[in-house]
Design a protein around this motif. Structure first.
Motif, PDB file in Angstrom:
ATOM      1  N   GLU A 134      62.528-107.666 -57.196  1.00 24.43           N
ATOM      2  CA  GLU A 134      61.690-107.008 -56.033  1.00 24.43           C
ATOM      3  C   GLU A 134      61.546-108.618 -55.434  1.00 24.43           C
ATOM      4  O   GLU A 134      61.080-109.590 -56.408  1.00 24.43           O
ATOM      5  N   ASN A 135      61.933-108.669 -53.972  1.00 24.12           N
ATOM      6  CA  ASN A 135      62.378-109.705 -53.449  1.00 24.12           C
ATOM      7  C   ASN A 135      60.583-110.157 -53.615  1.00 24.12           C
ATOM      8  O   ASN A 135      59.761-109.774 -52.673  1.00 24.12           O
ATOM      9  N   THR A 136      60.782-111.456 -51.874  1.00 28.13           N
ATOM     10  CA  THR A 136      59.358-111.782 -52.074  1.00 28.13           C
ATOM     11  C   THR A 136      58.779-111.095 -50.726  1.00 28.13           C
ATOM     12  O   THR A 136      58.028-111.569 -50.654  1.00 28.13           O
ATOM     13  N   ASN A 137      59.600-110.206 -50.035  1.00 29.14           N
ATOM     14  CA  ASN A 137      59.176-109.758 -48.246  1.00 29.14           C
ATOM     15  C   ASN A 137      58.794-108.105 -49.690  1.00 29.14           C
ATOM     16  O   ASN A 137      58.419-107.165 -48.245  1.00 29.14           O
ATOM     17  N   GLY A 138      58.745-107.768 -50.594  1.00 30.40           N
ATOM     18  CA  GLY A 138      58.249-106.887 -50.928  1.00 30.40           C
ATOM     19  C   GLY A 138      59.408-105.747 -51.314  1.00 30.40           C
ATOM     20  O   GLY A 138      59.095-104.514 -51.805  1.00 30.40           O
ATOM     21  N   LYS A 139      60.140-105.645 -51.192  1.00 31.42           N
ATOM     22  CA  LYS A 139      61.961-105.205 -50.941  1.00 31.42           C
ATOM     23  C   LYS A 139      62.157-104.710 -52.248  1.00 31.42           C
ATOM     24  O   LYS A 139      62.560-105.574 -53.015  1.00 31.42           O
ATOM     25  N   ARG A 140      62.533-103.692 -53.135  1.00 28.19           N
ATOM     26  CA  ARG A 140      62.795-103.660 -53.859  1.00 28.19           C
ATOM     27  C   ARG A 140      64.118-102.524 -53.781  1.00 28.19           C
ATOM     28  O   ARG A 140      64.633-101.805 -53.445  1.00 28.19           O
ATOM     29  N   VAL A 141      64.665-102.921 -55.571  1.00 35.18           N
ATOM     30  CA  VAL A 141      66.303-102.612 -55.883  1.00 35.18           C
ATOM     31  C   VAL A 141      66.219-102.084 -56.528  1.00 35.18           C
ATOM     32  O   VAL A 141      65.837-102.625 -57.802  1.00 35.18           O
ATOM     33  N   GLU A 142      67.333-101.017 -57.647  1.00 36.53           N
ATOM     34  CA  GLU A 142      66.956-100.846 -58.678  1.00 36.53           C
ATOM     35  C   GLU A 142      68.850-101.013 -59.120  1.00 36.53           C
ATOM     36  O   GLU A 142      69.874-101.428 -58.055  1.00 36.53           O
ATOM     37  N   ALA A 143      68.562-102.484 -60.270  1.00 31.67           N
ATOM     38  CA  ALA A 143      69.840-102.959 -60.291  1.00 31.67           C
ATOM     39  C   ALA A 143      69.726-103.697 -61.570  1.00 31.67           C
ATOM     40  O   ALA A 143      69.374-103.719 -62.348  1.00 31.67           O
ATOM     41  N   ARG A 144      71.058-104.343 -61.904  1.00 33.95           N
ATOM     42  CA  ARG A 144      71.191-104.679 -63.589  1.00 33.95           C
ATOM     43  C   ARG A 144      71.463-106.364 -63.102  1.00 33.95           C
ATOM     44  O   ARG A 144      73.272-105.911 -62.435  1.00 33.95           O
ATOM     45  N   LEU A 145      71.478-107.297 -63.964  1.00 29.35           N
ATOM     46  CA  LEU A 145      71.674-108.316 -63.253  1.00 29.35           C
ATOM     47  C   LEU A 145      73.503-108.528 -64.130  1.00 29.35           C
ATOM     48  O   LEU A 145      73.962-107.750 -65.597  1.00 29.35           O
ATOM     49  N   ILE A 146      74.322-109.317 -63.646  1.00 22.74           N
ATOM     50  CA  ILE A 146      75.458-109.310 -63.826  1.00 22.74           C
ATOM     51  C   ILE A 146      75.799-110.521 -64.193  1.00 22.74           C
ATOM     52  O   ILE A 146      76.810-110.674 -65.083  1.00 22.74           O
ATOM     53  N   CYS A 147      75.247-111.321 -63.880  1.00 25.05           N
ATOM     54  CA  CYS A 147      75.328-113.019 -63.685  1.00 25.05           C
ATOM     55  C   CYS A 147      74.040-113.808 -63.310  1.00 25.05           C
ATOM     56  O   CYS A 147      73.611-113.397 -62.412  1.00 25.05           O
ATOM     57  N   LEU A 148      74.280-114.771 -63.437  1.00 23.11           N
ATOM     58  CA  LEU A 148      73.004-115.823 -64.022  1.00 23.11           C
ATOM     59  C   LEU A 148      73.233-117.458 -63.132  1.00 23.11           C
ATOM     60  O   LEU A 148      73.766-118.066 -64.414  1.00 23.11           O
ATOM     61  N   THR A 149      72.642-118.039 -62.440  1.00 22.41           N
ATOM     62  CA  THR A 149      72.860-119.156 -62.251  1.00 22.41           C
ATOM     63  C   THR A 149      71.815-120.209 -62.483  1.00 22.41           C
ATOM     64  O   THR A 149      70.763-119.323 -61.789  1.00 22.41           O
ATOM     65  N   ASP A 150      71.613-122.139 -62.123  1.00 19.58           N
ATOM     66  CA  ASP A 150      70.485-122.003 -62.209  1.00 19.58           C
ATOM     67  C   ASP A 150      69.755-121.827 -60.077  1.00 19.58           C
ATOM     68  O   ASP A 150      68.431-122.484 -60.033  1.00 19.58           O
ATOM     69  N   GLU A 151      70.812-121.305 -59.632  1.00 20.02           N
ATOM     70  CA  GLU A 151      70.561-121.106 -57.791  1.00 20.02           C
ATOM     71  C   GLU A 151      70.102-119.690 -57.479  1.00 20.02           C
ATOM     72  O   GLU A 151      69.822-119.284 -56.830  1.00 20.02           O
ATOM     73  N   ASP A 152      70.972-118.858 -58.524  1.00 22.30           N
ATOM     74  CA  ASP A 152      70.930-117.534 -57.153  1.00 22.30           C
ATOM     75  C   ASP A 152      71.208-116.832 -58.474  1.00 22.30           C
ATOM     76  O   ASP A 152      70.895-116.678 -59.639  1.00 22.30           O
ATOM     77  N   VAL A 153      71.151-115.143 -58.729  1.00 27.52           N
ATOM     78  CA  VAL A 153      71.133-114.214 -59.658  1.00 27.52           C
ATOM     79  C   VAL A 153      72.420-113.276 -58.866  1.00 27.52           C
ATOM     80  O   VAL A 153      72.090-113.304 -57.794  1.00 27.52           O
ATOM     81  N   SER A 154      73.446-112.854 -60.032  1.00 27.02           N
ATOM     82  CA  SER A 154      74.392-111.637 -58.945  1.00 27.02           C
ATOM     83  C   SER A 154      73.809-110.399 -59.664  1.00 27.02           C
ATOM     84  O   SER A 154      73.872-110.086 -60.920  1.00 27.02           O
ATOM     85  N   LEU A 155      73.222-109.467 -58.711  1.00 20.95           N
ATOM     86  CA  LEU A 155      72.961-108.043 -59.088  1.00 20.95           C
ATOM     87  C   LEU A 155      74.264-107.291 -58.827  1.00 20.95           C
ATOM     88  O   LEU A 155      75.164-107.207 -58.312  1.00 20.95           O
ATOM     89  N   LEU A 156      74.125-105.787 -59.805  1.00 22.26           N
ATOM     90  CA  LEU A 156      74.872-105.141 -59.703  1.00 22.26           C
ATOM     91  C   LEU A 156      74.210-103.914 -59.379  1.00 22.26           C
ATOM     92  O   LEU A 156      73.516-103.748 -59.859  1.00 22.26           O
ATOM     93  N   ILE A 157      74.424-103.732 -58.172  1.00 25.63           N
ATOM     94  CA  ILE A 157      73.832-102.044 -57.596  1.00 25.63           C
ATOM     95  C   ILE A 157      75.526-100.824 -56.834  1.00 25.63           C
ATOM     96  O   ILE A 157      75.778-101.561 -56.300  1.00 25.63           O
ATOM     97  N   GLY A 158      74.737-100.099 -57.985  1.00 27.82           N
ATOM     98  CA  GLY A 158      75.925 -99.556 -57.719  1.00 27.82           C
ATOM     99  C   GLY A 158      76.841-100.196 -58.234  1.00 27.82           C
ATOM    100  O   GLY A 158      77.255-100.628 -59.315  1.00 27.82           O
ATOM    101  N   GLY A 159      78.234-100.071 -57.531  1.00 32.84           N
ATOM    102  CA  GLY A 159      79.647-100.323 -57.859  1.00 32.84           C
ATOM    103  C   GLY A 159      79.403-102.140 -57.083  1.00 32.84           C
ATOM    104  O   GLY A 159      80.783-101.984 -56.776  1.00 32.84           O
ATOM    105  N   ASN A 160      77.998-102.549 -56.131  1.00 36.13           N
ATOM    106  CA  ASN A 160      78.665-103.765 -55.719  1.00 36.13           C
ATOM    107  C   ASN A 160      77.831-104.713 -56.438  1.00 36.13           C
ATOM    108  O   ASN A 160      76.549-104.604 -56.829  1.00 36.13           O
ATOM    109  N   VAL A 161      78.859-105.817 -55.813  1.00 33.40           N
ATOM    110  CA  VAL A 161      77.091-106.645 -56.702  1.00 33.40           C
ATOM    111  C   VAL A 161      77.324-107.869 -55.500  1.00 33.40           C
ATOM    112  O   VAL A 161      77.675-108.214 -54.697  1.00 33.40           O
ATOM    113  N   ALA A 162      75.906-108.286 -55.682  1.00 32.07           N
ATOM    114  CA  ALA A 162      75.001-108.894 -54.517  1.00 32.07           C
ATOM    115  C   ALA A 162      74.074-110.727 -54.519  1.00 32.07           C
ATOM    116  O   ALA A 162      73.909-110.436 -55.738  1.00 32.07           O
ATOM    117  N   ARG A 163      74.746-111.460 -54.811  1.00 31.82           N
ATOM    118  CA  ARG A 163      74.247-112.961 -54.815  1.00 31.82           C
ATOM    119  C   ARG A 163      72.889-112.417 -54.817  1.00 31.82           C
ATOM    120  O   ARG A 163      72.068-112.536 -53.073  1.00 31.82           O
TER     121      ARG A 163
END
Lengths: 327, 121
Positions: A134-163
């Motif tokens: 859930e982001n700070t605007n309250g938008k929710r998404v079902e996803a799995r973490l695929i990568c993490l840095t000290d600044e962002d997280v990459s999420l696997l949503i379906g077959g797409n990656v979103a940072r």
């Protein structure tokens, strides 16, 4: 696990681009100071004003030079090459007031590619569990973490990656990431091939388990009788008993799960292997016709010289697994 | 003889006495009917037989347990089997991935829990 306000203030310092080492503990801070854990994958500011996206992995044996993971291998850099604020980060890592995450399998690669992901790449990738973000605007998404840095997280949503920048995440997501960095939340391989089978002069197929399933089944151990009953029940529910005949039912350990990609992630491997079960059935003509449409991959090809044969795969928990075509 | 197997260029025939064969209750794999001998009982019988043969079977990482019946296409074999007894048995293989040792480390356990004698041809 609960994290103190002090931890969150440090996390916030990281997220908001502040210095880790100057964060002030709040009055509620516990007497034993918790160590701040970072991934080391971030924008590193250099003394010449440039910024490099790198992953810090440790220090040289003499403790002087910071080492960074590059595709071709680890590279040492001179501490003096860094801007003062990031030299302070390196000093904090050296003194132990900042700790590098060694969470098993956690991918900590700067600039993990966005967009559609090649399914083959996922074979070597370990992921966090599926959860609602859930982001700070309250938008929710079902996803799995695929990568993490000290600044962002990459999420696997379906077959797409979103940072997603960490500053856009809610407190429960940040708490999850803190636990993850400390190895308190698991990462698993995306999927693990447990069966590879090719029909003579015919197509081949594979059977996969998700990483979570694989680990669960390792812990579960074998159950020949349960798997056997499940396979017989499954085939009986689909085909009249006079249309099939069991040839064999076998149990063996699945292949070992792949280890995590050490260039992208902390080293990780799954100890143990789950039991897999396969029932082989001969089919009568009428059974064959029905089976070809129902189980196109499980059944021997038309060119098969012997009696039409059906293979049904199961786990020790009695789950029936569907094969997928092999490349 | 109750079963014949070709394991890495070696023909292995499994033999058991008629009296022992007939001890096993008749059973067919149908829904809701568990086998008269469990997998664990079959494994224990095979381990005991392996120990008598002085084989080390402590490592179970290559274990393959297979429930099967006398090959119905081997007419000479099937026709000679007594009507009484169970044609289903367990094949317990302690070296499933090792083609050289597979034959030596395979045991046939009947549904009465008896271990067949191996004859290498």
């Amino acid at each position: 696990m609960k994290f103190s306000t002090w931890t969150y203030s440090l996390v916030a310092a990281v997220v908001l681009g502040g210095s880790f080492v100057t964060a002030e503990p709040t009055p509620q801070a516990p007497s034993a100071e918790p160590t701040v854990v970072i991934t080391g994958a971030r924008s590193w500011r250099m003394a010449d004003g440039t910024v490099h996206r790198l992953r810090f992995t440790g220090f040289s044996k003499d403790g002087v030079y910071p080492l960074f993971q590059l595709p071709k291998g680890r590279e040492a850099k001179s501490p003096s090459a860094f801007a003062a604020e990031d030299r302070a980060v390196l000093d904090a890592l050296k003194s132990g007031s900042l700790k590098l995450s060694t969470a098993p399998g956690l991918c900590m690669m700067p600039d993990f590619p966005n967009g559609p992901i090649d399914p083959d790449m996922l074979h070597f990738q370990w992921l966090g569990e599926t959860r609602t973000w859930e982001n700070t605007n309250g938008k929710r998404v079902e996803a799995r973490l695929i990568c993490l840095t000290d600044e962002d997280v990459s999420l696997l949503i379906g077959g797409n990656v979103a940072r997603v920048p960490l500053k856009n995440l809610g407190s429960s997501d940040l708490a999850y990431l803190e636990r993850l960095k400390r190895g308190l939340e698991p990462c698993f391989p995306d999927r693990i091939a447990v069966v590879g089978y090719g029909w003579e002069r015919g197509p081949s197929h594979s059977v996969y388990l998700s990483g979570e399933q694989y680990v669960r089944l390792v812990k579960r151990g074998g159950d020949f009788e349960k798997a056997f009953a499940a396979v017989i029940r499954y085939v009986s529910s689909q085909l009249d008993s006079e249309l099939w005949e069991l040839v064999s039912f076998s149990e063996s350990l699945a292949p070992a799960a792949p280890e995590s990609n050490s260039i992208l992630s902390s080293p990780a491997k799954i100890e143990g292997r789950p039991y897999m079960y396969v029932g082989e059935f001969f089919l009568k003509k009428k059974g064959e016709l029905k089976s070809r449409s129902q189980w196109p991959l499980n059944i021997s090809p038309r060119s098969w010289p012997g009696t039409p044969t059906l293979r049904i795969y199961a786990t020790a928990t009695g789950d029936i697994l569907e094969p997928v075509p092999s490349n | 003889m109750v079963s014949r197997h070709y394991l890495e260029n070696e023909r292995v025939e499994f033999e058991i006495s008629r009296a022992e064969w007939e001890k096993a209750p008749d059973w067919q794999p149908t829904f809701g009917q568990a086998a008269p001998l469990s997998r664990n009982q079959a494994l224990a019988a095979a381990q005991k037989a392996a120990t008598i043969e002085k084989l080390d079977v402590s490592d179970l990482s290559q274990l393959v347990i297979r429930l099967e019946q006398t090959n119905r296409f081997e007419k000479d074999l099937v026709d000679r089997l007594p009507a009484k007894g169970c044609r289903w048995f367990y094949l317990v293989n302690f070296k499933g991935n090792d083609i050289k040792l597979r034959a030596k480390y395979t045991f046939l356990v009947t549904m009465s829990g008896a271990v067949a004698t191996k004859v290498f041809k």
